[in-house]
Design an enzyme around this catalytic site. Structure first.
Site: not given
Ligand code: ATR
Length: 279
Positions: A66, A130, A154-155
């Site tokens: 993307k 996010a 989480r972050t």
């Molecule tokens: P996408 O493009 O599908 O949104 P991504 O960019 O990998 O996927 O984003 C994943 C999101 O899921 C993020 O907000 C991530 O949190 P972090 O920014 O802290 O990484 C969140 N996420 C994924 N696994 C998680 C988990 N086990 N607990 C909490 N947040 C999670």
């Protein structure tokens, strides 16, 4: 005769061909939609060269391309620029023009399900996550006129970064997951955008919904399973639900509209997709 396609990896199990072939079957538009799987280990540039030679009328882009597609476009829609990702390309007058229909598709699906939101733009929204999907949804919600959208993740730094293009009129507080749990009763709409709760981890949920307001609209973009643990818990608190598979349909509807100018009716397809996902 239109030719459409999907690039990504892996995409053998993608639902997009089924959705777009259903769209084609429901209109007088003649065309086909093919899967073009691209191995990320191969040269992307070489593959784009080959794709140009196919002369498709339009195509979708999914993970992991993307962002990689952007340098190969002739024009980029403003919204896609803000999101920094493209999921739809139209081939027009010899040019590749990139769009992102994910966020707008999500908002369309939410507003169609809960039309009262149209006159309730001052409500308090909480977005969980996010990542790429969250970014599209956040800016599409702002474009729709919602102004109070808090973000929890989480972050925290990623949530902060996501808001870099927000207009001054937008009120966005960044919260820890713990803080969001504690203040959950402040929100009228809660949108879960992470992959937490997706098969095979359907037993997991990103946060406790103990403090959820009974009349809250709760949405989860995960669609496998259709009713995630997050939504099941929300339902038990008396919330109104919004399901992730509808986002999939509406982002495709918007892409098809960009390619053909046809607006497809989704009611029957929504039922068919739900049944298919429920097995
Ligand atoms: P996408 O493009 O599908 O949104 P991504 O960019 O990998 O996927 O984003 C994943 C999101 O899921 C993020 O907000 C991530 O949190 P972090 O920014 O802290 O990484 C969140 N996420 C994924 N696994 C998680 C988990 N086990 N607990 C909490 N947040 C999670």
């Amino acid at each position: 005769m239109y030719t459409f396609g999907l690039i990504g990896y892996p995409i053998k199990h993608s639902l997009s061909p089924w959705i777009h072939e259903s769209f084609l079957a429901s209109t007088d538009v003649k065309g086909s939609y093919s899967i073009i799987e691209i191995d990320p280990a191969e040269s992307f540039s070489k593959n784009m060269q080959l794709l140009k030679e196919k002369n498709l009328n339009g195509f979708n882009i999914t993970v992991p391309f993307k962002q990689s597609i952007i340098p190969f476009l002739d024009e980029l829609d403003e919204e896609a620029k803000r999101i920094g990702a493209v999921n739809t390309v139209v081939h027009k007058d010899g040019k590749w023009i990139g769009y992102n229909t994910d966020g707008k598709g999500y908002v369309r699906s939410l507003m169609d399900k809960y039309p009262a939101l149209e006159s309730e733009k001052e409500l308090s929204l909480l977005m969980i996550g996010a990542g790429g999907a969250a970014r599209g949804i956040y800016y599409a919600l702002l474009a729709e006129g919602f102004t109070n959208i808090d973000i929890t993740n989480r972050t925290l730094a990623s949530a902060q970064e996501l808001t870099e293009f927000k207009p001054v009129s937008a009120n966005t507080n960044i919260k820890t997951l713990k803080d969001a749990e504690e203040t959950l009763s402040d929100y009228d709409v809660v949108i879960q955008t992470t992959s937490v709760g997706m098969k095979p981890h359907e037993g997991t949920s990103i946060m406790s919904l103990d403090k959820l307001k009974a009349s809250c609209i709760v949405s989860d973009i995960v669609y496998q399973p259709i009713k995630t643990r997050f939504l099941t818990e929300a339902e038990s608190k008396g919330a109104l639900l919004h399901f992730g598979h509808t986002m999939l349909l509406y982002q495709a509807q918007l892409a098809f509209e960009i390619w053909t100018n046809k607006n497809i009716e989704l009611v029957e397809l929504e039922t068919a997709l739900r049944l298919q996902l429920e097995g």
